[in-house]
Write a protein that holds these residues in place. Structure first.
Motif, PDB file in Angstrom:
ATOM      1  N   GLY A  76     -19.998   6.764 -15.557  1.00 55.04           N
ATOM      2  CA  GLY A  76     -20.074   7.517 -16.805  1.00 55.04           C
ATOM      3  C   GLY A  76     -18.938   8.493 -17.023  1.00 55.04           C
ATOM      4  N   VAL A  77     -17.760   8.156 -16.555  1.00 58.21           N
ATOM      5  CA  VAL A  77     -16.601   9.034 -16.703  1.00 58.21           C
ATOM      6  C   VAL A  77     -16.062   8.905 -18.120  1.00 58.21           C
ATOM      7  CG1 VAL A  77     -14.265   9.525 -15.874  1.00 58.21           C
ATOM      8  CG2 VAL A  77     -16.055   8.857 -14.248  1.00 58.21           C
ATOM      9  N   THR A  78     -15.894  10.040 -18.782  1.00 55.97           N
ATOM     10  CA  THR A  78     -15.427  10.031 -20.166  1.00 55.97           C
ATOM     11  C   THR A  78     -14.158  10.851 -20.381  1.00 55.97           C
ATOM     12  OG1 THR A  78     -16.849  11.909 -20.722  1.00 55.97           O
ATOM     13  CG2 THR A  78     -17.759   9.689 -21.087  1.00 55.97           C
ATOM     14  N   ALA A  79     -13.686  11.531 -19.353  1.00 54.49           N
ATOM     15  CA  ALA A  79     -12.505  12.379 -19.500  1.00 54.49           C
ATOM     16  C   ALA A  79     -11.685  12.353 -18.224  1.00 54.49           C
ATOM     17  CB  ALA A  79     -12.929  13.811 -19.809  1.00 54.49           C
ATOM     18  N   ALA A  80     -10.416  12.670 -18.373  1.00 57.75           N
ATOM     19  CA  ALA A  80      -9.535  12.761 -17.216  1.00 57.75           C
ATOM     20  C   ALA A  80      -8.911  14.156 -17.208  1.00 57.75           C
ATOM     21  CB  ALA A  80      -8.443  11.707 -17.287  1.00 57.75           C
ATOM     22  N   PRO A  81      -8.884  14.790 -16.068  1.00 56.89           N
ATOM     23  CA  PRO A  81      -9.388  14.351 -14.775  1.00 56.89           C
ATOM     24  C   PRO A  81     -10.889  14.604 -14.627  1.00 56.89           C
ATOM     25  CG  PRO A  81      -8.333  16.478 -14.528  1.00 56.89           C
ATOM     26  CD  PRO A  81      -8.157  16.072 -15.973  1.00 56.89           C
ATOM     27  N   THR A  82     -11.507  13.773 -13.820  1.00 55.43           N
ATOM     28  CA  THR A  82     -12.911  13.936 -13.439  1.00 55.43           C
ATOM     29  C   THR A  82     -13.030  13.622 -11.961  1.00 55.43           C
ATOM     30  OG1 THR A  82     -13.791  13.364 -15.627  1.00 55.43           O
ATOM     31  CG2 THR A  82     -15.264  13.039 -13.756  1.00 55.43           C
ATOM     32  N   VAL A  83     -13.810  14.418 -11.246  1.00 55.32           N
ATOM     33  CA  VAL A  83     -14.113  14.120  -9.851  1.00 55.32           C
ATOM     34  C   VAL A  83     -15.595  13.766  -9.760  1.00 55.32           C
ATOM     35  CG1 VAL A  83     -12.257  15.482  -8.815  1.00 55.32           C
ATOM     36  CG2 VAL A  83     -14.436  16.570  -9.278  1.00 55.32           C
ATOM     37  N   VAL A  84     -15.877  12.735  -8.966  1.00 56.66           N
ATOM     38  CA  VAL A  84     -17.246  12.287  -8.759  1.00 56.66           C
ATOM     39  C   VAL A  84     -17.455  12.144  -7.263  1.00 56.66           C
ATOM     40  CG1 VAL A  84     -18.937  10.457  -9.195  1.00 56.66           C
ATOM     41  CG2 VAL A  84     -17.245  11.023 -10.951  1.00 56.66           C
ATOM     42  N   LEU A  85     -18.505  12.752  -6.753  1.00 60.05           N
ATOM     43  CA  LEU A  85     -18.864  12.583  -5.351  1.00 60.05           C
ATOM     44  C   LEU A  85     -19.876  11.448  -5.282  1.00 60.05           C
ATOM     45  CD1 LEU A  85     -18.240  13.751  -2.580  1.00 60.05           C
ATOM     46  CD2 LEU A  85     -20.257  15.195  -2.830  1.00 60.05           C
ATOM     47  N   ILE A  86     -19.561  10.437  -4.488  1.00 61.90           N
ATOM     48  CA  ILE A  86     -20.383   9.233  -4.400  1.00 61.90           C
ATOM     49  C   ILE A  86     -20.928   9.115  -2.980  1.00 61.90           C
ATOM     50  CG2 ILE A  86     -20.382   6.717  -4.617  1.00 61.90           C
ATOM     51  CD1 ILE A  86     -17.880   7.119  -6.477  1.00 61.90           C
TER      52      ILE A  86
END
Length: 112
Positions: A76-86
């Protein structure tokens, strides 16, 4: 960008990295369009430093949103930069917008 940050060139390579990683993954989504390039380049160093500091605790991956649209949609990333912890293939935390080293460490410490 530090050598500790993987840079997949396609969706399958991103999925391969996730599959080969036992612990959490810090996915840093960056854009290549003009408005995103400058901010994302500033984040490159911050993410590289975090990858070095948290080595052994997480795997860092820089995801080009144009080359790897699958993970962009999946998380669901909609912008840059974005960080996601998975963790275990599922996003457990995310934050959009530029971050300095202190903010990224705060994000990681709160969510690891």
């Amino acid at each position: 960008m530090a050598r500790r940050v993987h840079q997949p060139l396609e969706n399958q390579e991103f999925d391969f990295i996730l599959g080969m990683t036992d612990g959490p993954v810090l996915a840093y989504f960056c854009g290549t369009w003009p408005k995103a390039v400058k901010v994302c380049k500033q984040m490159d160093e911050v993410v590289g430093e975090a990858a070095e500091e948290y080595a052994g605790r997480l795997t860092a991956v820089k995801v080009d949103m144009t080359r790897c649209p699958g993970p962009v949609q999946r998380y669901g990333v909609t912008a840059a930069p974005t960080v996601v912890l998975i963790k275990g293939g599922k996003a457990t935390a995310a934050e959009s917008g530029p971050m300095d080293g202190t903010a990224l460490k705060g994000f990681l410490n709160s969510n690891l």
